[in-house]
Design an enzyme around this catalytic site. Structure first.
Site, PDB file in Angstrom:
ATOM      1  N   ASN A 110      49.851  19.990 -32.651  1.00  0.00           N
ATOM      2  CA  ASN A 110      50.218  20.974 -33.680  1.00  0.00           C
ATOM      3  C   ASN A 110      51.679  20.730 -34.057  1.00  0.00           C
ATOM      4  O   ASN A 110      52.577  21.083 -33.309  1.00  0.00           O
ATOM      5  CB  ASN A 110      50.012  22.384 -33.103  1.00  0.00           C
ATOM      6  CG  ASN A 110      50.487  23.475 -34.044  1.00  0.00           C
ATOM      7  OD1 ASN A 110      50.745  23.216 -35.232  1.00  0.00           O
ATOM      8  ND2 ASN A 110      50.596  24.696 -33.546  1.00  0.00           N
ATOM      9  N   LYS A 148      53.334  22.068 -36.311  1.00  0.00           N
ATOM     10  CA  LYS A 148      53.943  23.305 -36.832  1.00  0.00           C
ATOM     11  C   LYS A 148      54.730  23.007 -38.125  1.00  0.00           C
ATOM     12  O   LYS A 148      54.345  22.113 -38.877  1.00  0.00           O
ATOM     13  CB  LYS A 148      54.830  23.954 -35.772  1.00  0.00           C
ATOM     14  CG  LYS A 148      54.135  24.120 -34.432  1.00  0.00           C
ATOM     15  CD  LYS A 148      54.862  25.078 -33.540  1.00  0.00           C
ATOM     16  CE  LYS A 148      54.240  25.034 -32.159  1.00  0.00           C
ATOM     17  NZ  LYS A 148      54.694  26.110 -31.311  1.00  0.00           N
ATOM     18  N   HIS A 179      46.586  31.060 -34.174  1.00  0.00           N
ATOM     19  CA  HIS A 179      47.733  30.661 -33.340  1.00  0.00           C
ATOM     20  C   HIS A 179      48.643  31.882 -33.171  1.00  0.00           C
ATOM     21  O   HIS A 179      48.793  32.687 -34.099  1.00  0.00           O
ATOM     22  CB  HIS A 179      48.491  29.504 -34.009  1.00  0.00           C
ATOM     23  CG  HIS A 179      49.512  28.895 -33.108  1.00  0.00           C
ATOM     24  ND1 HIS A 179      50.733  29.475 -32.903  1.00  0.00           N
ATOM     25  CD2 HIS A 179      49.478  27.789 -32.331  1.00  0.00           C
ATOM     26  CE1 HIS A 179      51.418  28.743 -32.033  1.00  0.00           C
ATOM     27  NE2 HIS A 179      50.674  27.709 -31.672  1.00  0.00           N
ATOM     28  N   GLU A 211      51.653  32.249 -33.372  1.00  0.00           N
ATOM     29  CA  GLU A 211      52.707  32.394 -34.388  1.00  0.00           C
ATOM     30  C   GLU A 211      52.134  33.060 -35.647  1.00  0.00           C
ATOM     31  O   GLU A 211      52.878  33.722 -36.382  1.00  0.00           O
ATOM     32  CB  GLU A 211      53.343  31.021 -34.672  1.00  0.00           C
ATOM     33  CG  GLU A 211      54.282  30.622 -33.531  1.00  0.00           C
ATOM     34  CD  GLU A 211      54.360  29.154 -33.233  1.00  0.00           C
ATOM     35  OE1 GLU A 211      54.027  28.335 -34.089  1.00  0.00           O
ATOM     36  OE2 GLU A 211      54.764  28.819 -32.091  1.00  0.00           O
ATOM     37  N   GLU A 229      46.206  29.736 -24.907  1.00  0.00           N
ATOM     38  CA  GLU A 229      47.647  29.515 -25.029  1.00  0.00           C
ATOM     39  C   GLU A 229      48.396  30.793 -24.658  1.00  0.00           C
ATOM     40  O   GLU A 229      48.574  31.674 -25.528  1.00  0.00           O
ATOM     41  CB  GLU A 229      47.999  29.135 -26.463  1.00  0.00           C
ATOM     42  CG  GLU A 229      47.379  27.837 -26.927  1.00  0.00           C
ATOM     43  CD  GLU A 229      48.241  27.172 -27.972  1.00  0.00           C
ATOM     44  OE1 GLU A 229      48.626  26.022 -27.763  1.00  0.00           O
ATOM     45  OE2 GLU A 229      48.567  27.819 -28.991  1.00  0.00           O
ATOM     46  N   GLY A 273      56.344  26.938 -26.170  1.00  0.00           N
ATOM     47  CA  GLY A 273      57.713  26.561 -26.520  1.00  0.00           C
ATOM     48  C   GLY A 273      58.767  27.048 -25.542  1.00  0.00           C
ATOM     49  O   GLY A 273      59.961  26.963 -25.828  1.00  0.00           O
ATOM     50  N   SER A 304      53.813  24.582 -23.549  1.00  0.00           N
ATOM     51  CA  SER A 304      54.815  23.749 -22.851  1.00  0.00           C
ATOM     52  C   SER A 304      54.190  22.577 -22.105  1.00  0.00           C
ATOM     53  O   SER A 304      54.615  22.234 -20.994  1.00  0.00           O
ATOM     54  CB  SER A 304      55.656  24.609 -21.907  1.00  0.00           C
ATOM     55  OG  SER A 304      56.431  25.529 -22.649  1.00  0.00           O
TER      56      SER A 304
HETATM   57  C1  PEP Z   1      51.589  25.440 -29.637  1.00  0.00           C
HETATM   58  O1  PEP Z   1      52.326  25.741 -30.537  1.00  0.00           O
HETATM   59  O2  PEP Z   1      50.361  25.546 -29.787  1.00  0.00           O
HETATM   60  C2  PEP Z   1      52.167  24.974 -28.386  1.00  0.00           C
HETATM   61  C3  PEP Z   1      51.381  24.901 -27.348  1.00  0.00           C
HETATM   62  O3  PEP Z   1      53.502  24.657 -28.394  1.00  0.00           O
HETATM   63  P1  PEP Z   1      54.344  23.957 -27.218  1.00  0.00           P
HETATM   64  O4  PEP Z   1      53.499  22.809 -26.701  1.00  0.00           O
HETATM   65  O5  PEP Z   1      55.595  23.489 -27.872  1.00  0.00           O
HETATM   66  O6  PEP Z   1      54.554  24.981 -26.154  1.00  0.00           O
END
Ligand code: PEP
Length: 255
Positions: free
Chosen positions: A9, A11, A97, A99, A166, A172, A204
């Site tokens: 992703n 983003k 997601h 976000e 997630e 992040g 992460s």
């Molecule tokens: C994500 O945005 O789906 C995600 C898992 O981000 P990160 O790997 O940066 O934690």
């Protein structure tokens, strides 16, 4: 056996030139990783460009996904992209997601409409669920949310969707869940869907911790944010998933 899926992703990152370099680098390095599926989710404005590098349905194991979409096909929905548009260039779409839910206020009934629309347009939704903070009843709440998101789906559709667990506190943050904890939650979520549904972990993930997740029985892959923007890191993770399948296949062949 469920085919592992490694999704990146991107983003709201990459210039057009960056997207070109990233997609080309991953395509070149991923050519032989045929035991797994790799899904790149660039910003929607670059999807067409990336689709030229990774033509839809040309590379059987390298696919594209959108990061979001609206559920209607056409109309006065300024700024949105529709399933008909996504379908021209991608096979997957991320839905829900954190976000989107946290920054843009998307709620479960609205997300359920997107899931329905994606499936009605032959797109594979990657449905994200995750708790805000570690809490004693978070597993029960996630199961409840997933039940709501999938309540109208047929058995075949339940097999087609992808679930990404997630935890919001892990995204992040540099602090992933432990593989054991992720396994425990994902095993509980699997009971809502089917044995054939692919379940991912996200939050992460790096090339240092990915193997721990990939080794869990119910974790079929990873949804990766930050680490998907680096060709070498992303490919290292994808290669680990591919190697695991090669090793499993050779073990199962032994008399
Ligand atoms: C994500 O945005 O789906 C995600 C898992 O981000 P990160 O790997 O940066 O934690």
């Amino acid at each position: 056996m469920r085919t592992p899926l490694i999704a990146g992703n991107w983003k709201m990152n990459t210039t057009l030139a960056d997207a070109h370099i990233l997609a080309t680098g991953i395509r070149n390095e991923a050519e032989h990783l045929e035991q797994i599926e790799i899904v790149l989710c660039p910003p929607s404005i670059w999807l067409t460009e990336v689709a030229h590098i990774v033509p839809p349905r040309h590379y059987s194991h390298l696919k594209l996904g959108a990061q979001n979409m609206y559920f209607e096909e056409t109309g006065a929905f300024t700024g949105e992209i529709s399933p008909l548009m996504v379908k021209e260039v991608a096979e997957y779409v991320i839905i829900g997601h954190s976000e989107r839910t946290h920054l843009f206020g998307e709620k479960v009934p609205f997300l359920a409409q997107k899931v329905r629309s994606a499936l009605d347009h032959s797109l594979n939704p990657i449905i994200c669920v995750g708790e805000d903070a570690k809490a004693a009843d978070s597993k029960r709440q996630l199961v409840h949310t997933l039940e709501h998101l999938t309540v109208d789906l047929t058995q075949v559709e339940l097999e087609q969707i992808v679930i990404a667990y997630e935890p919001v506190w892990a995204i992040g943050s540099g602090t992933p869940a432990t593989p054991d904890y992720a396994q425990e939650v994902i095993a509980a979520l699997r009971r809502v869907v089917t044995e054939k549904t692919r379940m991912l972990y996200g939050g992460s993930v790096s090339d240092q911790n990915s193997l721990g997740f990939l080794s869990q029985p119910d974790i079929d892959g990873l949804l990766i944010g930050g680490a998907s923007l680096k060709i070498k890191t992303f490919i290292t993770i994808a290669r680990q998933a591919d190697d695991q399948i090669v090793a499993q296949k050779s073990t199962s062949k032994q008399p």
